[in-house]
Write a protein that holds these residues in place. Structure first.
Motif, mmCIF file in Angstrom:
data_model
loop_
_atom_site.group_PDB
_atom_site.id
_atom_site.type_symbol
_atom_site.label_atom_id
_atom_site.label_comp_id
_atom_site.label_asym_id
_atom_site.label_seq_id
_atom_site.Cartn_x
_atom_site.Cartn_y
_atom_site.Cartn_z
ATOM 1 N N THR A 51 -3.665 0.229 -2.444
ATOM 2 C CA THR A 51 -3.435 0.281 -3.894
ATOM 3 C C THR A 51 -4.314 -0.758 -4.586
ATOM 4 O O THR A 51 -4.649 -0.605 -5.750
ATOM 5 C CB THR A 51 -1.956 0.001 -4.213
ATOM 6 O OG1 THR A 51 -1.536 -1.095 -3.417
ATOM 7 C CG2 THR A 51 -1.100 1.220 -3.920
ATOM 8 N N GLU A 52 -4.647 -1.811 -3.849
ATOM 9 C CA GLU A 52 -5.659 -2.756 -4.329
ATOM 10 C C GLU A 52 -6.378 -3.305 -3.097
ATOM 11 O O GLU A 52 -5.887 -3.158 -1.986
ATOM 12 C CB GLU A 52 -5.035 -3.873 -5.192
ATOM 13 C CG GLU A 52 -3.620 -4.270 -4.821
ATOM 14 C CD GLU A 52 -3.596 -5.223 -3.654
ATOM 15 O OE1 GLU A 52 -4.450 -6.114 -3.610
ATOM 16 O OE2 GLU A 52 -2.725 -5.061 -2.784
ATOM 17 N N LEU A 53 -7.545 -3.895 -3.339
ATOM 18 C CA LEU A 53 -8.405 -4.213 -2.192
ATOM 19 C C LEU A 53 -8.276 -5.655 -1.691
ATOM 20 O O LEU A 53 -8.879 -6.007 -0.681
ATOM 21 C CB LEU A 53 -9.866 -3.928 -2.551
ATOM 22 C CG LEU A 53 -10.150 -2.478 -2.995
ATOM 23 C CD1 LEU A 53 -11.639 -2.267 -3.242
ATOM 24 C CD2 LEU A 53 -9.646 -1.483 -1.963
ATOM 25 N N ALA A 54 -7.483 -6.471 -2.400
ATOM 26 C CA ALA A 54 -7.356 -7.877 -1.970
ATOM 27 C C ALA A 54 -6.751 -7.949 -0.566
ATOM 28 O O ALA A 54 -5.793 -7.245 -0.266
ATOM 29 C CB ALA A 54 -6.475 -8.622 -2.969
ATOM 30 N N TRP A 55 -7.309 -8.780 0.287
ATOM 31 C CA TRP A 55 -6.854 -8.963 1.663
ATOM 32 C C TRP A 55 -6.878 -7.634 2.444
ATOM 33 O O TRP A 55 -6.083 -7.408 3.350
ATOM 34 C CB TRP A 55 -5.437 -9.556 1.721
ATOM 35 C CG TRP A 55 -5.330 -10.894 1.084
ATOM 36 C CD1 TRP A 55 -4.910 -11.146 -0.202
ATOM 37 C CD2 TRP A 55 -5.680 -12.151 1.644
ATOM 38 N NE1 TRP A 55 -4.968 -12.483 -0.471
ATOM 39 C CE2 TRP A 55 -5.437 -13.133 0.664
ATOM 40 C CE3 TRP A 55 -6.166 -12.552 2.880
ATOM 41 C CZ2 TRP A 55 -5.671 -14.477 0.884
ATOM 42 C CZ3 TRP A 55 -6.387 -13.902 3.112
ATOM 43 C CH2 TRP A 55 -6.150 -14.841 2.109
ATOM 44 N N TRP A 96 0.852 -1.180 0.000
ATOM 45 C CA TRP A 96 0.000 0.000 0.000
ATOM 46 C C TRP A 96 0.895 1.239 0.000
ATOM 47 O O TRP A 96 2.082 1.159 0.301
ATOM 48 C CB TRP A 96 -0.909 0.032 1.238
ATOM 49 C CG TRP A 96 -2.053 -0.937 1.196
ATOM 50 C CD1 TRP A 96 -2.205 -1.968 0.316
ATOM 51 C CD2 TRP A 96 -3.179 -0.975 2.068
ATOM 52 N NE1 TRP A 96 -3.368 -2.650 0.591
ATOM 53 C CE2 TRP A 96 -3.981 -2.058 1.665
ATOM 54 C CE3 TRP A 96 -3.598 -0.218 3.143
ATOM 55 C CZ2 TRP A 96 -5.183 -2.390 2.297
ATOM 56 C CZ3 TRP A 96 -4.782 -0.547 3.782
ATOM 57 C CH2 TRP A 96 -5.577 -1.620 3.355
ATOM 58 N N SER A 97 0.293 2.384 -0.311
ATOM 59 C CA SER A 97 1.081 3.609 -0.172
ATOM 60 C C SER A 97 0.609 4.357 1.087
ATOM 61 O O SER A 97 -0.386 3.969 1.715
ATOM 62 C CB SER A 97 0.957 4.480 -1.416
ATOM 63 O OG SER A 97 -0.372 4.834 -1.601
ATOM 64 N N VAL A 98 1.338 5.400 1.437
ATOM 65 C CA VAL A 98 1.009 6.175 2.639
ATOM 66 C C VAL A 98 0.908 7.637 2.213
ATOM 67 O O VAL A 98 1.856 8.193 1.666
ATOM 68 C CB VAL A 98 2.115 6.005 3.710
ATOM 69 C CG1 VAL A 98 1.843 6.889 4.920
ATOM 70 C CG2 VAL A 98 2.229 4.550 4.131
#
Lengths: 412, 246
Positions: free
Chosen positions: A114-118, A75-77
């Motif tokens: 960045t994506e929704l998986a998990w 993910w990004s911050v």
């Protein structure tokens, strides 16, 4: 006592005389502490100082733990905020805005999926990573000193410093892992870890969208309505059928001078009554924001009604209260605006929003003829308000020396 | 004769969403009799809480429970401190409940009960080793409270500016208390004097909030805040009296 939950007093800057009293009281308290340290001095008393000093590096470790885990998980911050109050230092690392503040007591990190998986598992891991980083420091400390040294009494200053670090970590772990709400509508890491398992896909999607929505709002603030609309359109294409994007798009239409289209856009989302209260409140707030963005003064009474209904639906939401205060201010209902804005200021965790609230408070006080209060609020803006156009508006109003409004309405 | 048209102010109030929840309209903005009623209620509840506190302490000491309670607490100060924090948090949470009067009273009752238990060891020591100290501390606290209340009522000054310094004072005090318990050092008279100063500031702050900021329906929460400040002042004044007679 001020540590009791639900403190009713509004937060406001100190007047010169109040500042003097505060300094005298701080001096009295400091002298008592010094007297306590020196009377019957023993090295163990230094641990109070050590614990307070250790808190600062621990805060960095904690927040970097959250940010590091977010990066590790892909993910990004968007923000790392360390401390509260006005900004001491502000810089960017890649896409991450880092803000170090004056009062280094607590902080937060804003991860962006960045994506929704998990997504749920990742959220829980990110929440847990702050305390885990501190626990890691504790483990290293035990590795260096061993439990026999850390857990037994000592008069050695170095050992006392290490023991104080362990105590500071323990205090931080207890306070962060205890499930509770945090100022500004946030949650402790403990509660965050629990709630992560119930977070909806929509909420994750909104976190993902947040940097774009913030940028759209910033562009509208700076009167770049066309650019805001363009970014809103792009966002709409990239994230179709997202409620938050549709709302922001409607407001951006207003900012770009297309008020009617903006109203049609909001109406297309559906009547507020068809939604649950929280969504209704956001919809009503969007209607008020649309009027503000479009500078449609003739619709301000309707905007007041909409914002008022939004606050009635969600009376604890300080962000709605800020919008209500802004609408009242623009409607020149200054006594009510003062009260709404003071209510909003109480626990606005986000400094940028806090800065906006303080700016409107300064202007409201100026209109009410409360010049000293207005100036005191203005003094708080550097390092808090990030909107140059709003800062200019405050400065212009203060320089204009507007006559005070006649007291036709009582504060309430 | 028809009803007079409500004034703009009343209309505003009726339409004002802040009359609900945490943003309820402060009692200070109401008519004089409503304001007086709120203040009377608050201080009646405070006096009630103080009497309940005193009565429960007397009952505990007369029943012979004081010694076992004092012994149990003396060896487990960390546990007591943790319980105090948790109960304090829970009690204030209930007392702030705008919707349920029962919850507000439950919160106040819980807080008084917690203070009753926390005071037992100190009162036991005072009773055994410093005769007259409890009465003297009660007198000083009463005078201090009355004086500070008079200052807030007479000057009408908004003392909410003390919030920041009090917040930091309490943080430092808590760290000092935790450190003293863990590292085994004694917090002496200077600390007690600082805490009395802090309690005095808290009384000014709370009284000013009663006069200016608490909403009309928050008299129980206001009484709880005042009770907490008075109890803290009494605790540290008593500590000073005990240490002066050592």
């Amino acid at each position: 006592m001020p540590l009791i939950e639900g403190d009713p007093a509004p937060s406001k800057p100190l007047s010169p005389s109040e500042r003097r009293v505060t300094y005298w009281f701080a001096a009295f308290f400091g002298l008592c502490c010094l007297g306590e340290l020196l009377s019957g001095y023993e090295p163990a008393k230094l641990t109070v100082l050590f614990i307070l000093l250790w808190w600062v590096p621990l805060l960095f470790v904690h927040e970097l733990g959250h940010a590091g885990m977010a990066k590790l998980l892909g993910w990004s911050v968007s923000d790392i905020v360390i401390g509260f109050g006005r900004d001491l230092w502000r810089f960017r690392i890649g896409n991450t805005q880092v803000r170090i503040k004056w009062v280094l007591m607590e902080g937060y990190v804003r991860p962006v999926p960045t994506e929704l998986a998990w997504g749920r598992l990742k959220m829980a891991l990110i929440f847990g990573a702050g305390p885990a980083a501190e626990a890691g420091v504790l483990a290293v400390l035990f590795g260096i000193y061993g439990s026999s040294v850390l857990l037994s009494s000592s008069a050695d200053i170095a050992v006392l410093a290490a023991q104080s670090l362990a105590v500071a970590i323990a205090i931080s772990l207890i306070s962060n892992l205890f499930p509770r709400g945090a100022p500004g509508g946030g949650v402790s890491d403990g509660l965050g870890m629990l709630l992560s398992w119930r977070i909806s896909t929509e909420a994750l999607e909104q976190m993902r969208l947040r940097p774009r929505l913030v940028e759209i709002a910033r562009l509208m603030d700076e009167d770049h309505g066309d650019q805001a609309l363009q970014l809103a359109e792009e966002t709409r294409l990239a994230f179709p059928d997202q409620f938050a994007v549709e709302l922001e798009y409607g407001i951006a239409l207003g900012a770009a001078g297309q008020l009617t289209e903006g109203m049609v856009q909001l109406e297309a989302i559906g009547p507020p009554e068809a939604h649950p209260p929280a969504t209704q409140a956001v919809l009503l707030e969007a209607a008020a924001l649309l009027v503000l963005a479009a500078d449609a003064d003739e619709l301000l009474p309707d905007a007041c009604d909409a914002a008022s209904q939004a606050v009635a639906l969600m009376p604890e939401d300080r962000f709605l209260a800020l919008t209500y205060g802004r609408v009242l201010f623009e409607s020149e209902r200054y006594p009510q605006a003062l009260r709404a804005l003071q209510g909003a200021l109480g626990h606005l965790g986000d400094t940028e929003v806090e800065g906006r609230c303080l700016a409107f408070l300064a202007m409201t006080c100026q209109h009410l003829g409360q010049k000293d209060e207005a100036e005191a609020y203005r003094q708080t803006l550097p390092g808090r308000l990030q909107s140059p156009s709003l800062q200019r508006r405050v400065d212009d109003l203060m320089a204009a020396d507007v006559p005070a409004e006649p007291p036709t309405e009582q504060a309430g | 004769m028809g009803h007079p048209k409500p004034s703009r102010e009343i209309e505003d109030f009726m339409n004002n969403p802040y009359q609900q929840g945490a943003f309820a309209r402060p009692a200070a903005t109401l008519a004089v009799d409503a304001r007086a009623r709120f203040i009377m209620r608050t201080y009646t509840h405070l006096i009630g809480a103080i009497f309940a506190f005193a009565a429960l302490e007397v009952a505990i000491f007369q029943s012979g429970l004081a010694l076992p309670i004092a012994q149990a607490l003396s060896g487990n100060w960390m546990l007591v401190f943790g319980a105090m924090m948790l109960t304090g948090w829970g009690a204030t949470h209930f007392a702030q409940s705008a919707k349920s009067v029962v919850a507000q009273y439950f919160g106040l009752g819980m807080y008084v009960l917690m203070q009753v238990i926390i005071f037992v060891p100190l009162l036991y020591i005072a009773n055994a080793s410093a005769p007259g100290a409890i009465e003297s501390a009660a007198m000083v606290t009463t005078l201090g409270f009355a004086g500070l209340t008079a200052v807030a009522f007479v000057t009408r000054k908004d003392f909410s500016f003390l919030k920041g310094i009090m917040f930091w004072g309490f943080i430092m005090a808590m760290v000092a208390i935790v450190a003293s318990m863990i590292f085994g050092f004694h917090l002496g008279t200077f600390f007690s004097v600082a805490m009395v100063g802090l309690a005095g500031a808290a009384i000014l702050y709370d009284t000013s909030n009663v006069l200016r900021h608490y909403p009309e329906n928050a008299h129980v929460a206001a009484a709880l805040a005042l009770f907490a400040s008075v109890a803290m002042m009494f605790y540290y004044v008593l500590r000073i009296f005990i240490s002066s007679r050592d």
